[in-house]
Design a protein around this motif. Structure first.
Motif, PDB file in Angstrom:
ATOM      1  N   LYS A 140      34.609  35.883  47.296  1.00  0.00           N
ATOM      2  CA  LYS A 140      35.754  35.512  48.134  1.00  0.00           C
ATOM      3  C   LYS A 140      35.345  34.869  49.453  1.00  0.00           C
ATOM      4  O   LYS A 140      36.200  34.596  50.285  1.00  0.00           O
ATOM      5  CB  LYS A 140      36.609  36.753  48.401  1.00  0.00           C
ATOM      6  CG  LYS A 140      37.150  37.398  47.129  1.00  0.00           C
ATOM      7  CD  LYS A 140      37.796  38.739  47.421  1.00  0.00           C
ATOM      8  CE  LYS A 140      38.121  39.479  46.142  1.00  0.00           C
ATOM      9  NZ  LYS A 140      38.608  40.837  46.389  1.00  0.00           N
TER      10      LYS A 140
ATOM     11  N   VAL B  39      43.136  31.363  41.938  1.00  0.00           N
ATOM     12  CA  VAL B  39      44.033  32.384  41.426  1.00  0.00           C
ATOM     13  C   VAL B  39      45.243  31.790  40.713  1.00  0.00           C
ATOM     14  O   VAL B  39      45.813  32.417  39.815  1.00  0.00           O
ATOM     15  CB  VAL B  39      44.496  33.324  42.570  1.00  0.00           C
ATOM     16  CG1 VAL B  39      45.469  32.619  43.511  1.00  0.00           C
ATOM     17  CG2 VAL B  39      45.104  34.603  42.018  1.00  0.00           C
TER      18      VAL B  39
ATOM     19  N   THR C  30      38.774  33.252  43.727  1.00  0.00           N
ATOM     20  CA  THR C  30      38.610  34.631  43.286  1.00  0.00           C
ATOM     21  C   THR C  30      37.232  34.764  42.657  1.00  0.00           C
ATOM     22  O   THR C  30      36.462  33.806  42.592  1.00  0.00           O
ATOM     23  CB  THR C  30      39.673  35.001  42.229  1.00  0.00           C
ATOM     24  OG1 THR C  30      39.346  34.335  40.998  1.00  0.00           O
ATOM     25  CG2 THR C  30      41.066  34.600  42.669  1.00  0.00           C
TER      26      THR C  30
ATOM     27  N   ALA D  11      44.875  40.561  36.128  1.00  0.00           N
ATOM     28  CA  ALA D  11      44.568  41.110  37.451  1.00  0.00           C
ATOM     29  C   ALA D  11      45.732  41.940  37.973  1.00  0.00           C
ATOM     30  O   ALA D  11      46.879  41.801  37.529  1.00  0.00           O
ATOM     31  CB  ALA D  11      44.260  39.979  38.429  1.00  0.00           C
TER      32      ALA D  11
ATOM     33  N   TYR E 150      46.111  40.648  43.931  1.00  0.00           N
ATOM     34  CA  TYR E 150      44.769  40.066  43.892  1.00  0.00           C
ATOM     35  C   TYR E 150      44.861  38.556  44.149  1.00  0.00           C
ATOM     36  O   TYR E 150      45.797  37.923  43.693  1.00  0.00           O
ATOM     37  CB  TYR E 150      44.150  40.323  42.513  1.00  0.00           C
ATOM     38  CG  TYR E 150      42.748  39.788  42.353  1.00  0.00           C
ATOM     39  CD1 TYR E 150      41.661  40.443  42.904  1.00  0.00           C
ATOM     40  CD2 TYR E 150      42.526  38.608  41.649  1.00  0.00           C
ATOM     41  CE1 TYR E 150      40.374  39.952  42.756  1.00  0.00           C
ATOM     42  CE2 TYR E 150      41.242  38.109  41.496  1.00  0.00           C
ATOM     43  CZ  TYR E 150      40.169  38.788  42.052  1.00  0.00           C
ATOM     44  OH  TYR E 150      38.902  38.294  41.906  1.00  0.00           O
ATOM     45  N   PRO E 151      43.925  37.946  44.904  1.00  0.00           N
ATOM     46  CA  PRO E 151      42.656  38.455  45.401  1.00  0.00           C
ATOM     47  C   PRO E 151      42.728  39.146  46.762  1.00  0.00           C
ATOM     48  O   PRO E 151      41.678  39.406  47.359  1.00  0.00           O
ATOM     49  CB  PRO E 151      41.811  37.192  45.497  1.00  0.00           C
ATOM     50  CG  PRO E 151      42.791  36.121  45.853  1.00  0.00           C
ATOM     51  CD  PRO E 151      44.058  36.483  45.128  1.00  0.00           C
TER      52      PRO E 151
ATOM     53  N   THR F 255      44.760  42.570  48.550  1.00  0.00           N
ATOM     54  CA  THR F 255      44.705  43.996  48.217  1.00  0.00           C
ATOM     55  C   THR F 255      45.499  44.239  46.946  1.00  0.00           C
ATOM     56  O   THR F 255      46.725  44.120  46.942  1.00  0.00           O
ATOM     57  CB  THR F 255      45.277  44.846  49.363  1.00  0.00           C
ATOM     58  OG1 THR F 255      44.545  44.570  50.564  1.00  0.00           O
ATOM     59  CG2 THR F 255      45.177  46.325  49.038  1.00  0.00           C
ATOM     60  N   PRO F 256      44.811  44.554  45.839  1.00  0.00           N
ATOM     61  CA  PRO F 256      45.542  44.711  44.571  1.00  0.00           C
ATOM     62  C   PRO F 256      46.298  46.022  44.511  1.00  0.00           C
ATOM     63  O   PRO F 256      45.884  47.034  45.097  1.00  0.00           O
ATOM     64  CB  PRO F 256      44.425  44.690  43.527  1.00  0.00           C
ATOM     65  CG  PRO F 256      43.234  45.229  44.245  1.00  0.00           C
ATOM     66  CD  PRO F 256      43.366  44.763  45.673  1.00  0.00           C
TER      67      PRO F 256
ATOM     68  N   LYS G 130      47.134  49.271  42.704  1.00  0.00           N
ATOM     69  CA  LYS G 130      46.466  50.108  41.716  1.00  0.00           C
ATOM     70  C   LYS G 130      47.429  51.124  41.122  1.00  0.00           C
ATOM     71  O   LYS G 130      48.480  51.410  41.690  1.00  0.00           O
ATOM     72  CB  LYS G 130      45.264  50.823  42.349  1.00  0.00           C
ATOM     73  CG  LYS G 130      44.183  49.884  42.861  1.00  0.00           C
ATOM     74  CD  LYS G 130      43.004  50.660  43.430  1.00  0.00           C
ATOM     75  CE  LYS G 130      41.925  49.718  43.947  1.00  0.00           C
ATOM     76  NZ  LYS G 130      40.748  50.467  44.493  1.00  0.00           N
TER      77      LYS G 130
ATOM     78  N   GLY H 224      41.700  48.327  40.038  1.00  0.00           N
ATOM     79  CA  GLY H 224      40.893  47.295  40.677  1.00  0.00           C
ATOM     80  C   GLY H 224      41.664  45.999  40.775  1.00  0.00           C
ATOM     81  O   GLY H 224      42.869  45.945  40.471  1.00  0.00           O
ATOM     82  N   GLY H 225      40.967  44.936  41.194  1.00  0.00           N
ATOM     83  CA  GLY H 225      41.588  43.629  41.308  1.00  0.00           C
ATOM     84  C   GLY H 225      41.676  42.937  39.965  1.00  0.00           C
ATOM     85  O   GLY H 225      42.749  42.719  39.416  1.00  0.00           O
ATOM     86  N   ARG H 226      40.505  42.624  39.415  1.00  0.00           N
ATOM     87  CA  ARG H 226      40.469  42.089  38.058  1.00  0.00           C
ATOM     88  C   ARG H 226      40.353  43.278  37.112  1.00  0.00           C
ATOM     89  O   ARG H 226      39.388  44.020  37.146  1.00  0.00           O
ATOM     90  CB  ARG H 226      39.294  41.116  37.904  1.00  0.00           C
ATOM     91  CG  ARG H 226      39.539  39.829  38.691  1.00  0.00           C
ATOM     92  CD  ARG H 226      38.411  38.837  38.539  1.00  0.00           C
ATOM     93  NE  ARG H 226      37.166  39.350  39.115  1.00  0.00           N
ATOM     94  CZ  ARG H 226      35.971  38.880  38.807  1.00  0.00           C
ATOM     95  NH1 ARG H 226      35.839  37.922  37.907  1.00  0.00           N
ATOM     96  NH2 ARG H 226      34.884  39.366  39.393  1.00  0.00           N
TER      97      ARG H 226
END
Length: 380
Positions: free
Chosen positions: A97, A161, A170, A280, A284-285, A287-288, A290, A324-326
């Motif tokens: 990133k 993205v 990303t 994803a 993302y990219p 703060t994803p 969760k 997570g992100g991805r």
């Protein structure tokens, strides 16, 4: 170390870049273990953009013009020596990133300020300002034990993205392998002018490179030029390479670790195309989000489709959730990019992940070329 000793581990494969840059391979080798992965010194090829650029300059390896800067003031002043667009990179590891392709002077200045304001932590202690290279990107992989070099396939990924390759960079939203744009002629040129001189230069500097060398290339009108190196297989590139590999991977990796790669048979790959789509987490990219529930993996894994888990965990009830992100890499094989793409997206549609998203155009360049019958070596 204790675990490796207790389990009598015969080969350690260090995957992520951060442990390699921190010297995990050195510690394991010192303890007597066979290790696939470069030393801390050699891992600078990924750990420092400036280190790699300086090596290219010394070894006459084709790459874009650059300047290393150690402060915001230096960076802003150095911009005067570059045309716009221009590429701004944090020098160290920034999880994919820390790169900005600035389309305006204002965007370039903002990227420099972000780096030196601490947005990327220690990775932004220095920055590299680079010439913007025009062409099409491709990734080339080689295994090396420090002297022998063995080609290990090609791929193209999608860093942005958004669909149409828009939005922020990303770690990768999808990829396919092989990359027809990297013809046999261009691959040979990349080995001769980029990869082989790098391996020689590292050995001459007393830091021989052992492991996989992942060269990010720009296919320009003047030929392939190096964008940057990774010292690992990469994600999502690894997934498509592994789905095509027909050789014994462990045998090749162990030969690398034991400096006997020259005695191995070259790796065999299926002629099929493998294509992967990253699912994803929302946000993302940045703060994803969760914790989103994921269902339908078994339904997706039909007809040779493989779903790789990148950022998942088990929830309180034992169900699969995003962590997570991805989050997932949905990967399929086909006789063409179009066929592999169709299979991958059919599998994506079988997965229930309402708090996730993916790009719907992975492989679009090659699908267009297949549809028009254009030369696979065409460039944009």
């Amino acid at each position: 170390m204790t675990f490796c000793e207790a389990q009598r581990i015969g080969l350690v494969v260090v995957g992520p870049e951060a442990p390699l840059v921190d010297g995990l391979a050195d510690s394991l080798r010192a303890a007597g273990f066979a290790v696939f992965g470069p030393s801390r010194a050699a891992a600078q090829l990924e750990g420092s953009k400036g280190f790699t650029k300086d090596l290219c300059a010394r070894a006459n390896i084709p790459t874009g013009a650059y300047v290393r800067v150690a402060s915001e003031a230096q960076g802003l002043a150095a911009l005067d020596g570059f045309a716009i667009p221009v590429v701004i990179k944090a020098d160290g590891l920034a999880a994919g990133k820390g790169v900005t392709v600035a389309m305006t002077r204002e965007e370039a200045e903002a990227a420099i300020r972000d780096i030196f304001a601490g947005r990327f932590g220690e990775a932004g202690a220095e920055a590299v300002i680079e010439e913007f290279l025009e062409g099409e990107e491709a990734s080339f992989f080689a295994l090396t034990d420090g002297s022998t070099i063995v080609p290990f396939g090609s791929a193209q990924d999608h860093k942005r993205v958004g669909e149409g390759d828009t939005g922020p960079n990303t770690g990768g939203m999808g990829a396919y392998s092989p990359a027809p744009v990297l013809t046999a002629l261009l691959e040979g040129e990349a080995i001769e002018k980029i990869v082989a001189p790098t391996v020689r230069a590292m050995a001459e500097a007393g830091m021989p490179y052992s492991g996989v060398l992942y060269a990010g290339l720009m296919l320009t009108r003047e030929g392939p030029k190096l964008i940057e190196y990774n010292c690992r297989f990469g994600d999502p590139e690894c997934q498509v390479l592994m789905l095509r590999l027909e050789s014994d991977l462990a045998e090749l990796l162990l030969a690398c670790a034991e400096n006997r790669l020259a005695a191995c048979q070259p790796p065999r790959f299926s002629p099929d195309t493998a294509l992967t789509v990253v699912m994803a987490g929302e946000g993302y990219p940045g703060t994803p989000r969760k914790g989103g529930r994921i269902e339908g993996i078994a339904a997706a894994e039909q007809g040779g489709v493989k779903v790789f888990h990148a950022g998942t965990a088990l929830g309180a009830d034992g169900g699969l959730v995003a962590n997570g992100g991805r989050v997932l890499n949905v990967t399929a094989r086909g006789a063409s990019v179009r066929e592999a793409q169709a299979k991958a997206y059919a599998a994506v549609d079988a997965i229930g992940f309402p708090e996730g998203f993916c790009r719907r155009d992975i492989g679009w360049r090659e699908v267009e070329r297949e549809g028009t019958g254009s030369s696979s070596s065409s460039r944009t």
